[in-house]
Every structure is written in structure tokens, then in C-alpha cells.
Design a protein around this motif. Structure first.
Motif, PDB file in Angstrom:
ATOM      1  N   VAL A   6      23.328 -41.830  27.422  1.00 48.94           N
ATOM      2  CA  VAL A   6      22.885 -41.338  26.122  1.00 48.94           C
ATOM      3  C   VAL A   6      21.705 -42.198  25.684  1.00 48.94           C
ATOM      4  CG1 VAL A   6      23.530 -40.949  23.723  1.00 48.94           C
ATOM      5  CG2 VAL A   6      25.228 -40.633  25.545  1.00 48.94           C
ATOM      6  N   PRO A   7      20.522 -41.594  25.636  1.00 50.56           N
ATOM      7  CA  PRO A   7      19.359 -42.378  25.248  1.00 50.56           C
ATOM      8  C   PRO A   7      19.339 -42.621  23.743  1.00 50.56           C
ATOM      9  CG  PRO A   7      18.718 -40.110  25.629  1.00 50.56           C
ATOM     10  CD  PRO A   7      20.170 -40.224  25.974  1.00 50.56           C
ATOM     11  N   SER A   8      18.663 -43.674  23.365  1.00 50.95           N
ATOM     12  CA  SER A   8      18.481 -43.929  21.935  1.00 50.95           C
ATOM     13  C   SER A   8      17.107 -43.409  21.514  1.00 50.95           C
ATOM     14  CB  SER A   8      18.602 -45.426  21.638  1.00 50.95           C
ATOM     15  OG  SER A   8      17.557 -46.124  22.300  1.00 50.95           O
ATOM     16  N   ILE A   9      16.964 -43.195  20.233  1.00 52.89           N
ATOM     17  CA  ILE A   9      15.691 -42.686  19.700  1.00 52.89           C
ATOM     18  C   ILE A   9      15.005 -43.837  18.976  1.00 52.89           C
ATOM     19  CG2 ILE A   9      14.624 -41.044  18.104  1.00 52.89           C
ATOM     20  CD1 ILE A   9      17.026 -39.212  18.589  1.00 52.89           C
ATOM     21  N   GLU A  10      13.846 -44.191  19.488  1.00 49.10           N
ATOM     22  CA  GLU A  10      13.074 -45.258  18.852  1.00 49.10           C
ATOM     23  C   GLU A  10      12.575 -44.776  17.497  1.00 49.10           C
ATOM     24  OE1 GLU A  10      12.335 -48.359  20.032  1.00 49.10           O
ATOM     25  OE2 GLU A  10      13.611 -47.991  21.787  1.00 49.10           O
ATOM     26  N   ASN A  11      12.703 -45.612  16.491  1.00 50.76           N
ATOM     27  CA  ASN A  11      12.210 -45.315  15.149  1.00 50.76           C
ATOM     28  C   ASN A  11      12.702 -43.918  14.708  1.00 50.76           C
ATOM     29  OD1 ASN A  11      10.951 -45.560  12.736  1.00 50.76           O
ATOM     30  ND2 ASN A  11       8.867 -45.499  13.527  1.00 50.76           N
ATOM     31  N   ALA A  12      14.008 -43.771  14.632  1.00 51.36           N
ATOM     32  CA  ALA A  12      14.633 -42.472  14.372  1.00 51.36           C
ATOM     33  C   ALA A  12      14.169 -41.828  13.068  1.00 51.36           C
ATOM     34  CB  ALA A  12      16.152 -42.630  14.358  1.00 51.36           C
ATOM     35  N   ARG A  13      13.897 -42.623  12.051  1.00 53.08           N
ATOM     36  CA  ARG A  13      13.435 -42.054  10.769  1.00 53.08           C
ATOM     37  C   ARG A  13      12.119 -41.303  10.919  1.00 53.08           C
ATOM     38  NH1 ARG A  13      15.117 -44.612   5.431  1.00 53.08           N
ATOM     39  NH2 ARG A  13      17.078 -45.600   5.989  1.00 53.08           N
ATOM     40  N   ALA A  14      11.296 -41.739  11.847  1.00 55.45           N
ATOM     41  CA  ALA A  14       9.992 -41.105  12.050  1.00 55.45           C
ATOM     42  C   ALA A  14      10.071 -39.955  13.058  1.00 55.45           C
ATOM     43  CB  ALA A  14       8.968 -42.136  12.513  1.00 55.45           C
ATOM     44  N   LYS A  18      13.388 -35.094  17.040  1.00 53.24           N
ATOM     45  CA  LYS A  18      14.193 -35.563  18.170  1.00 53.24           C
ATOM     46  C   LYS A  18      15.680 -35.598  17.797  1.00 53.24           C
ATOM     47  CE  LYS A  18      10.816 -38.218  20.787  1.00 53.24           C
ATOM     48  NZ  LYS A  18      10.495 -39.542  21.346  1.00 53.24           N
ATOM     49  N   ILE A  19      15.963 -35.988  16.572  1.00 48.48           N
ATOM     50  CA  ILE A  19      17.350 -36.014  16.112  1.00 48.48           C
ATOM     51  C   ILE A  19      17.903 -34.595  16.055  1.00 48.48           C
ATOM     52  CG2 ILE A  19      18.856 -36.548  14.154  1.00 48.48           C
ATOM     53  CD1 ILE A  19      16.985 -38.942  13.606  1.00 48.48           C
ATOM     54  N   SER A  20      17.121 -33.660  15.519  1.00 45.87           N
ATOM     55  CA  SER A  20      17.549 -32.262  15.459  1.00 45.87           C
ATOM     56  C   SER A  20      17.777 -31.705  16.854  1.00 45.87           C
ATOM     57  CB  SER A  20      16.522 -31.410  14.728  1.00 45.87           C
ATOM     58  OG  SER A  20      16.449 -31.784  13.380  1.00 45.87           O
ATOM     59  N   SER A  21      16.893 -32.031  17.773  1.00 42.08           N
ATOM     60  CA  SER A  21      17.033 -31.568  19.148  1.00 42.08           C
ATOM     61  C   SER A  21      18.304 -32.131  19.775  1.00 42.08           C
ATOM     62  CB  SER A  21      15.812 -31.981  19.967  1.00 42.08           C
ATOM     63  OG  SER A  21      15.990 -31.650  21.314  1.00 42.08           O
ATOM     64  N   TRP A  22      18.569 -33.416  19.537  1.00 41.75           N
ATOM     65  CA  TRP A  22      19.773 -34.036  20.070  1.00 41.75           C
ATOM     66  C   TRP A  22      21.024 -33.362  19.499  1.00 41.75           C
ATOM     67  CZ3 TRP A  22      23.780 -36.712  17.699  1.00 41.75           C
ATOM     68  CH2 TRP A  22      24.662 -37.365  18.568  1.00 41.75           C
ATOM     69  N   ASN A  25      21.544 -30.062  21.159  1.00 40.16           N
ATOM     70  CA  ASN A  25      22.043 -30.254  22.522  1.00 40.16           C
ATOM     71  C   ASN A  25      23.539 -30.563  22.527  1.00 40.16           C
ATOM     72  OD1 ASN A  25      19.507 -29.821  23.586  1.00 40.16           O
ATOM     73  ND2 ASN A  25      19.037 -31.999  23.809  1.00 40.16           N
ATOM     74  N   ILE A  26      23.974 -31.393  21.609  1.00 38.19           N
ATOM     75  CA  ILE A  26      25.393 -31.737  21.518  1.00 38.19           C
ATOM     76  C   ILE A  26      26.203 -30.512  21.105  1.00 38.19           C
ATOM     77  CG2 ILE A  26      27.110 -33.105  20.266  1.00 38.19           C
ATOM     78  CD1 ILE A  26      25.532 -34.668  22.406  1.00 38.19           C
ATOM     79  N   ALA A  27      25.700 -29.745  20.145  1.00 36.60           N
ATOM     80  CA  ALA A  27      26.401 -28.530  19.714  1.00 36.60           C
ATOM     81  C   ALA A  27      26.529 -27.557  20.877  1.00 36.60           C
ATOM     82  CB  ALA A  27      25.670 -27.880  18.537  1.00 36.60           C
ATOM     83  N   GLU A  28      25.475 -27.410  21.670  1.00 39.45           N
ATOM     84  CA  GLU A  28      25.523 -26.517  22.827  1.00 39.45           C
ATOM     85  C   GLU A  28      26.507 -27.033  23.870  1.00 39.45           C
ATOM     86  OE1 GLU A  28      25.225 -23.479  25.274  1.00 39.45           O
ATOM     87  OE2 GLU A  28      24.352 -23.539  23.272  1.00 39.45           O
TER      88      GLU A  28
END
Length: 100
Positions: A6-14, A18-22, A25-28
């Protein structure tokens, strides 16, 4: 089931995309997995028959019946077994949650 990195997202607030995509992906992933199966060791009653209304005679009896009060000096498991026995609800002795 294979372990997954499970990769992490650098600077997630920005990176809200990427968070929405993740999240998508989890929902799918959850939608694509089969639901868990439960294997009972004893035959279970048909759910449709359990959900039927009780006959009026049973309703009347339940209104007249005096179940033992909860303060009869036994623990919760014992009290539940007593009430189940009065109402003719089967309780299996090998049930891990019911053992006691």
C-alpha cells in the motif's frame, strides 16, 4: 489472498485527486470480493418462517407469561439460557459465545 503493498501519498492535502482515486480503488476491491460465507454446524431454521407473525394465541400467551425477573441471582448467560428454554429457543452447548 496475497499481501499487497500500500503506497503512501506524499503531501496528501495537496493531492485530493489521488486520495479520491485510492478510495475508489478500495471501494471497487470491496465490491469485487465475494461476501464472506458462514458455515453452521447445526441446521438453521428458515429465515422466512422466523420472520412470520406469531399466531394471536402466542401473542396472548406472551402478554400473560411471567418471565423470570432479571434479578434472579444468575449471570447473564444463565439468564439467557433460562429465557430461551422457556420460549423453546434452541441453544447449542458447543456455541463458543454461549458456553459457560
Amino acid at each position: 489472498m496475497q499481501p499487497t503493498m500500500v503506497p503512501s501519498i506524499e503531501n496528501a492535502r495537496a493531492n485530493p485527486q489521488k486520495i479520491s482515486s485510492w478510495m475508489q480503488n478500495i471501494a471497487e476491491l470491496h465490491r469485487s470480493n465475494p461476501p464472506p460465507n458462514v458455515h453452521y454446524t447445526k441446521p438453521m431454521p428458515d429465515i422466512d418462517s422466523l420472520m412470520q407473525m406469531w399466531p394471536q394465541e402466542m401473542e396472548d400467551t406472551l402478554h400473560e407469561l411471567q418471565l423470570p425477573p432479571a434479578e434472579i441471582g444468575v449471570d447473564l448467560k444463565a439468564y439467557a439460557r433460562i429465557v430461551c428454554a422457556i420460549l423453546d429457543v434452541p441453544v447449542y452447548s458447543r456455541c463458543p459465545a454461549c458456553a459457560g
